[in-house]
Design an enzyme around this catalytic site. Sequence first.
Site, short mmCIF file in Angstrom:
data_model
loop_
_atom_site.label_atom_id
_atom_site.label_comp_id
_atom_site.label_asym_id
_atom_site.label_seq_id
_atom_site.Cartn_x
_atom_site.Cartn_y
_atom_site.Cartn_z
N ARG B 91 33.72 45.56 40.76
CA ARG B 91 34.71 46.03 41.75
C ARG B 91 34.74 47.53 41.99
NH1 ARG B 91 34.71 41.17 43.76
NH2 ARG B 91 36.00 39.64 42.70
N ASP B 332 29.40 35.05 36.78
CA ASP B 332 30.02 35.32 38.09
C ASP B 332 31.45 35.83 37.89
OD1 ASP B 332 30.40 35.67 40.77
OD2 ASP B 332 30.21 33.55 41.32
N HIS B 336 40.40 39.31 40.15
CA HIS B 336 41.29 39.48 41.29
C HIS B 336 42.69 39.77 40.77
CE1 HIS B 336 38.49 38.33 44.39
NE2 HIS B 336 38.16 37.25 43.72
N PHE B 350 38.48 33.75 46.28
CA PHE B 350 37.61 33.00 45.37
C PHE B 350 37.30 33.84 44.13
CE2 PHE B 350 36.28 31.36 49.61
CZ PHE B 350 36.39 30.00 49.39
#
Lengths: 345, 449
Positions: B91, B332, B336, B350
């Site tokens: 991120r 993966d 979030h 997602f």
Amino acid sequence: MARKKSCCWKGIKKGTDMLGNHKDLLGIEQLTSQDIHHIFKTAATMKEILERPIKKLPTLRGKGVGMLFYEASTRTRVSFETAAKTLGADVGSFAVTTSSVNKGESLLDTAKTLQAMKFDLIVVRHASSGAGEFLARNLNAGIINAGDGQHEHPTQALLDAFTLYEKFGQQGEAGHGREGRTSPDSSLFAGRKIVIVGDILHSRVARSNALCLQRLGADVTFVGPPTLLPPEMACCGVTLSHDLDISLRGADAVMALRLQLERQQSGLFPSVREYTALYGLTSARLAQANCATGQTPLVLHPGPMNRGVEIDSVLADSLQSMIEEQVTNGVAIRMALIYLLIGGN
Amino acid sequence: MWLIKNVHVVDPAQDLDAICDVEFDERIRNIIKHNANTQNTLPVDADSPDEHTVSGRKTSEAAPSGNTVQVIDGRGKYLFPGFVDVHAHLREPGREDKEDLASGAQAAARGGFTTVLCMANTQPVIDNRGLVEFVINQGSQAEGARVWPVAAVTKGLKGEELVNMVELHNAGAVAFSDDGRGIQRGQTMLLALQYAQLTGRPIISHCEEDSLAANGSMRRGPQSARLGLTGIPAAAESVMAARDILLAEETAGRLHLAHMSASATVTLLGWAKKQGIDVTGEVNPHHLIFCDEDIGLTDTALKVNPPLPSAADREILIEALANGTIDMLATDHAPHTWEEKAQPFAEAPFGINAFETALSAVWMSLVEPGKLSVSRLVRAWSLNPARRFSLAGGSLSPGTPADVVLFDPSHTRVIGEGTWMSKSTNTPYWGKPMHGFAIATWVGGIKHC
């Protein structure tokens, strides 16, 4: 006169937990057939109240019901507001276009604001499946799901089933198809065949109706083109068919769903003309399908209708049509639910 | 200098699966395998200094001396080459509220990973030399796992013009991917597979055909129909996998399939390998552990792309990982914020935050029930990814950098604030007890967590 009739009203037990242990009505999924019959009984009483010259009760005076509608809706919202007001509750309405929702406030924060305003019950309609369940998990206030995405629309299913329940009951009394025997309420739907035709895939009305009618004992058939009725819809336990005429044979009732005309632009069906030819409800179609028995099925539509698309105008206005009855019963069912959820204490 | 004694070493690169003593500083110095005899007498040895300790010291004389030796009793524990995770979203730059390179590298090390590859779908996109160098610099200061950037295939992830692949490779990019979205134009993918050959690095394909996946939020099937959530057909992945495999054949390019989630994709990968096409595939733990039936309307922690498979597809994915058709595991890792996930299912983003739970989850769900052997686990999460992406690690061979994980199969943790390193908490395991954790991770001999 009003006082005399209120005897019926007192027939409903007060102060007990009236809808199982639920503080919310999120979907038909959570209801047993007993719950549904209990709601019908309550709704029948409510309907009598709606027939009175003075349609107002003090029962929920001091209670507040908040309307949180994220999707355009007139009839459902007005139906809920009328139901709450008739029971004496105060109603607050958050119309999305004029509220801070437009300023980017999250669903959760908006709902918490409503709760902080001490509403006892929040009626929510939202474009996302599960929006009602999401709020129910996060709020102490009761939640009624007035339609969540493509998931459920339980009050619509209950009012549709209640409409059939009344009609099937009358048929029973008239000796129609039931050999004059008065059947107990619980078996009114047994062996009944009910067809739901249209855009099943995107329809919360179809899902909730299938659950509700099957729970009451009816056989449900979904009808539509393969693009709007893919095989996974068999998950609802219903029969699937792409042929309306065959499915209509022996049907006790048929419900046409509203066709969202923009689905044609996404390529889900080639033209409105072809759709109507295959899946439009007409009087001729109903008559032909049932020429053997001479009995024509009852016709329902959740509204608003596209006349001449999914339903023929003549049929919509015919005696078979329950469409106006559905609207009246909508208020009665919603009164019953509001009462059962917050009228106890 | 570290000495881990009596530890069960599993290192497929050396064909090693035995109780050993392992000595390392910044590099692996020595592995002394207990002979069958000593192994049998281990409980007796536990009480007193014994011959293999002596022999360990003796052989350690070859290593740089002067350091104190820190001894750890590895009895009942495993020592693995550090895990290599080829698929993570850290991120930074852009969404440091979810994760940054430092917190991500530390969370990875806590989870047992010594090298992670971070994807290019940051804001701005990692599609230029400055950002590749930025990731490498930030990563090197992170005090956690080694971080290597995967650069974008196309500028701005737009699926149109290729990035300066050679320049970005020279700056340190170890692979190229538009992960987060599929490359829709076949011609763009074909050119990418051709041009990337100048770098020798694979193109990682996020296989997703947009018009098929459009607006869906879970795998299409009975459960999506029941919940009224728009379904994503499994073919949205498989048709792209088929296209990319054929383009890899056409171009003799190097292709890696990210996050495989459908049985047809497994079939296609198996076919491609038989044809001799240069393609590998990865699978994420959540696609092996959960399935579409586990999803409820408010379980946004399970909302992931590609979506959770059907139960039948999940079994095929597990089998393919166990038999080697699928080459590797990858997390993966996709952090979030709480606010983003606290929304109705269709609106939540997602992704699953996976670094700190993935190893335990795989251990509990696959290794313990006997669906995946320990050596296959190490091969799939350390050796194969290191080889495919030409990274350090993947083995404990003497002389290689000491990227080492001490794993305790019985160590139990309740997933929660106490031990959590990531900036986000979007995991389906939050608040739940798990066991089987990396209790120490060394990156180049430096101990983390």
